[in-house]
Design a protein around this motif. Structure first.
Motif, PDB file in Angstrom:
ATOM      1  N   GLN B   6      -6.499 -11.261  -0.264  1.00 60.13           N
ATOM      2  CA  GLN B   6      -6.625 -10.068  -1.106  1.00 60.13           C
ATOM      3  C   GLN B   6      -7.131  -8.877  -0.305  1.00 60.13           C
ATOM      4  OE1 GLN B   6      -9.076 -10.566  -4.523  1.00 60.13           O
ATOM      5  NE2 GLN B   6      -7.426 -11.516  -5.689  1.00 60.13           N
ATOM      6  N   SER B   7      -8.108  -9.121   0.542  1.00 54.09           N
ATOM      7  CA  SER B   7      -8.719  -7.998   1.257  1.00 54.09           C
ATOM      8  C   SER B   7      -7.741  -7.382   2.249  1.00 54.09           C
ATOM      9  CB  SER B   7      -9.981  -8.457   1.984  1.00 54.09           C
ATOM     10  OG  SER B   7      -9.616  -9.328   3.019  1.00 54.09           O
ATOM     11  N   GLN B   8      -6.693  -8.150   2.587  1.00 56.87           N
ATOM     12  CA  GLN B   8      -5.735  -7.576   3.527  1.00 56.87           C
ATOM     13  C   GLN B   8      -4.699  -6.702   2.837  1.00 56.87           C
ATOM     14  OE1 GLN B   8      -4.409 -11.075   5.509  1.00 56.87           O
ATOM     15  NE2 GLN B   8      -5.887 -10.846   7.173  1.00 56.87           N
ATOM     16  N   LEU B   9      -4.713  -6.698   1.517  1.00 52.81           N
ATOM     17  CA  LEU B   9      -3.799  -5.811   0.803  1.00 52.81           C
ATOM     18  C   LEU B   9      -4.161  -4.367   1.113  1.00 52.81           C
ATOM     19  CD1 LEU B   9      -3.301  -7.198  -2.788  1.00 52.81           C
ATOM     20  CD2 LEU B   9      -1.569  -6.841  -1.065  1.00 52.81           C
ATOM     21  N   ARG B  10      -3.141  -3.588   1.371  1.00 51.67           N
ATOM     22  CA  ARG B  10      -3.406  -2.200   1.720  1.00 51.67           C
ATOM     23  C   ARG B  10      -3.196  -1.353   0.481  1.00 51.67           C
ATOM     24  NH1 ARG B  10      -0.222   1.379   4.017  1.00 51.67           N
ATOM     25  NH2 ARG B  10      -1.143   3.035   5.273  1.00 51.67           N
ATOM     26  N   GLU B  11      -4.270  -0.904  -0.070  1.00 50.78           N
ATOM     27  CA  GLU B  11      -4.151  -0.106  -1.280  1.00 50.78           C
ATOM     28  C   GLU B  11      -4.342   1.360  -0.956  1.00 50.78           C
ATOM     29  OE1 GLU B  11      -6.389  -0.847  -4.832  1.00 50.78           O
ATOM     30  OE2 GLU B  11      -5.951  -2.992  -4.648  1.00 50.78           O
ATOM     31  N   THR B  12      -3.480   2.173  -1.504  1.00 46.44           N
ATOM     32  CA  THR B  12      -3.651   3.608  -1.302  1.00 46.44           C
ATOM     33  C   THR B  12      -3.808   4.281  -2.654  1.00 46.44           C
ATOM     34  OG1 THR B  12      -1.278   3.939  -1.376  1.00 46.44           O
ATOM     35  CG2 THR B  12      -2.257   3.654   0.797  1.00 46.44           C
ATOM     36  N   ASP B  35      -5.934   6.150   2.262  1.00 47.38           N
ATOM     37  CA  ASP B  35      -6.142   4.722   2.478  1.00 47.38           C
ATOM     38  C   ASP B  35      -7.629   4.574   2.754  1.00 47.38           C
ATOM     39  OD1 ASP B  35      -6.108   2.114   3.136  1.00 47.38           O
ATOM     40  OD2 ASP B  35      -4.913   2.321   4.959  1.00 47.38           O
ATOM     41  N   GLY B  36      -8.393   4.349   1.688  1.00 51.10           N
ATOM     42  CA  GLY B  36      -9.845   4.376   1.829  1.00 51.10           C
ATOM     43  C   GLY B  36     -10.297   5.783   2.174  1.00 51.10           C
ATOM     44  N   TYR B  38      -9.408   7.230   4.912  1.00 51.16           N
ATOM     45  CA  TYR B  38      -8.459   7.760   5.885  1.00 51.16           C
ATOM     46  C   TYR B  38      -7.209   8.310   5.209  1.00 51.16           C
ATOM     47  CZ  TYR B  38     -11.411   5.650   9.372  1.00 51.16           C
ATOM     48  OH  TYR B  38     -12.498   5.337  10.149  1.00 51.16           O
ATOM     49  N   ASP B  40      -3.397   8.834   4.726  1.00 51.65           N
ATOM     50  CA  ASP B  40      -2.113   8.229   5.006  1.00 51.65           C
ATOM     51  C   ASP B  40      -1.066   9.318   5.177  1.00 51.65           C
ATOM     52  OD1 ASP B  40      -1.303   5.623   5.403  1.00 51.65           O
ATOM     53  OD2 ASP B  40      -0.088   5.663   3.584  1.00 51.65           O
ATOM     54  N   GLY B 350      -3.841   9.617   9.555  1.00 54.64           N
ATOM     55  CA  GLY B 350      -4.840   8.705  10.099  1.00 54.64           C
ATOM     56  C   GLY B 350      -6.204   9.326  10.305  1.00 54.64           C
TER      57      GLY B 350
END
Lengths: 187, 372
Positions: B6-12, B35-36, B38, B40, B350
């Motif tokens: 789950q933690s590797q899912l990239r949520e934007t 993205d957090g 950062y 995108d 980025g």
């Protein structure tokens, strides 16, 4: 940047687009594209007998016009011109569309300049498209800066830049269904 | 799904900055996909203050278009006046008296200083320091008073005419300008002492928003943005106009390519502008300030004309297509911030959001000029 080379190459490019021009020896892909360009140019030349300017390069008087070289080419050659000027380190300044309603054409003017130091060198590249089918290839993949300029020209004049990644409304409201810089625009 | 997967899912998520946000210096909206912390993708959205100046150029006579020149970049309007005057003088072949050209340069450079002053103050305010703005405003007010006394307006100058300027400068203006220069020069050092050496500022600017010369070229960036990337290009030197070739000044260039470099270019340019003004005042010739024979009905010959000047934010150029009548067939305005900000999307990828705002401020955008 090599002024003489730019002039020579652009002259060659403009000559390629002329209906009577001999096909140049190039890679096969290019020859194919040229064949297309010739057909178009022939059709164009028939249609527009009294167009004031034919394809070709003019060395303009800088003091009077503000540009050093002025070349008119076929619309399908603008990418080649951009690639050439890009390889010489030139910058794109702006892209302008002009509505020549009497001649039934749009003119697209690309202004290139040299901004890496040294005396200024300005090159104007022009192409004309049919007003009823205003398609011209995009150069935004070569010059990122052309993206916004082309988008704006599309929005204000309705010139379709084929291959542009984002032809969406930009300066005008999202629901604008008119092209304000066209000469037949009625507010 | 395991918690690790789950933690590797990239949520934007999407975030809108502006159009009403102090850090965007006006009504610019930036649609950011985050993205957090950062970025995108950050897409500037323009058009909130679009007034279609190019259309106005077509349906007004050449002279009626003058007031528009003050309303593009409200911070360095005199440079825009200069461009339009130069363009039409080129088209009509008008020779401008020398005194008028000197007055043009003096006012344009005063205007550049006040533009950089506000840019400096507002930029530091973006980064959280309020006080420097007050210092900058104090000096800027002096310039606005000087320019008001000669042009009649404080921001939206419409001072130049085809063939000269409409009002000669008087002794009050000259003594006032000299007094200002005397007072202002030490202030630049004071700003450096107060602000530039500040460790917080250095942390927020050094290495932030790197712009390679290549990306500047691809996007047509000019002005302090280009000179902060190590390229010595200034229209005043490289494509000289007016009486700039007769004046001795340097073009500040920094090679660090970061926000600090762009900030330093602007700071140094203020000092150089002082040099220009001082020399121009010393050299100021006597004589008329308007060309004698300027036709009432202006009809430039058919064809198109191009003229470029160095405004405070970079190269401002105009292209007009004339069909030989008394208004323009097509008027194209190339504003420097338009090209400078167009690289924001690519360059901000980025980046931390807070850094991106520091980066945007270093481009010094003026929104009415972008939207035109």
């Amino acid at each position: 940047m090599d002024r003489a080379k730019i002039k020579k190459e652009l002259e060659k490019l403009a000559a390629e687009g002329l209906p009577a021009g001999q096909p140049q020896e190039e890679a096969p892909v290019v020859v194919q594209a040229e064949g297309e360009g010739e057909d178009k140019a022939k059709a164009k030349a028939k249609k527009e007998e009294d167009v004031p300017r034919k394809n070709g390069l003019i060395e303009t008087d800088y003091a009077k016009r503000g540009a050093h070289l002025d070349v008119q080419i076929n619309p399908d050659q603008v990418v080649k011109a951009a690639e050439l000027l890009d390889s010489e380190g030139m910058t794109i300044d702006m892209v302008t569309g002009v509505d020549w309603i009497k001649e039934g054409q749009f003119e697209i003017i690309y202004d290139y300049s040299y901004t890496a130091g040294g005396p200024a060198f300005r090159v104007v590249v022009r192409a004309r498209v049919d007003r009823n089918k205003p398609d011209i290839p995009t150069i935004s993949h070569i010059y990122g800066g052309a993206n916004w300029h082309e988008r704006e020209t599309w929005e204000l004049l309705g010139i379709n830049f084929v291959g542009h990644p984002q032809l969406e409304h930009f300066l005008l409201p999202e629901d604008a269904d008119f092209f304000p810089l066209r000469k037949d625009f009625k507010p | 799904m395991s918690s690790l997967a789950q933690s590797q899912l990239r949520e934007t998520f999407e975030l809108n900055i502006g159009p009403q946000h102090p850090a965007t210096h006006g009504v610019l909206r930036i649609k950011v996909v985050m993205d957090g912390e950062y970025i995108d993708r950050a897409e500037p959205i323009l058009g909130y203050i679009h007034r279609m100046h190019e259309k106005m150029g077509e349906n007004r006579t050449w002279n009626q278009f003058w007031p528009n020149m003050g309303r593009l970049d409200y911070l360095s309007a005199i440079a825009y006046n200069h461009c339009y005057a130069g363009l039409m003088e080129r088209a009509l072949g008008i020779v401008v008296p020398e005194r008028a050209e000197y007055i043009r340069v003096i006012t344009a450079e005063l205007n550049r200083i006040q533009s950089h002053l506000l840019g400096f103050g507002a930029y530091i305010m973006d980064l959280g320091g309020f006080t420097p703005l007050m210092y900058a405003m104090d000096e800027r007010e002096q310039i606005l008073d000087l320019l008001e006394s000669v042009t009649g307006s404080r921001l939206t100058y419409c001072y130049f005419r085809f063939g000269g300027v409409y009002n000669d400068i008087d002794d009050d203006f000259i003594t006032g300008t000299r007094a200002f220069l005397k007072r202002f020069r030490p202030q630049i050092d004071l700003y450096h002492k107060l602000v530039t050496g500040n460790v917080i500022l250095m942390d927020r600017l050094i290495g932030i928003g790197p712009l390679s010369p290549e990306i500047c070229r691809k996007y047509g960036a000019t002005g302090p943005v280009l000179r902060g990337s190590g390229i010595n290009f200034d229209i005043r030197k490289n494509e000289p106009y007016s009486v700039y070739p007769e004046l001795d000044f340097d073009i500040p260039v920094y090679h660090e390519c970061d926000s600090m470099a762009r900030y330093m270019v602007r700071m140094d340019e203020m000092g150089q502008s002082c040099r220009i003004i001082e020399q121009a005042l010393n050299k100021l010739p006597e004589g008329p300030v308007m060309a004698e024979k300027v036709p009432k009905a202006l009809k430039p010959p058919k064809g198109d004309y191009y003229y470029a000047v160095e405004a405070a934010r970079g190269m401002f150029s105009m292209r007009t297509v004339s069909d030989g009548t008394n208004n323009s067939y097509r008027m194209r305005l190339r504003s420097p911030t338009y090209s400078n900000v167009s690289l924001f999307e690519e360059a901000s990828r980025g980046m931390l959001l807070s850094d991106a705002l520091a980066f945007l401020g270093s481009l010094d955008p003026v929104i009415p000029e972008m939207d035109r």
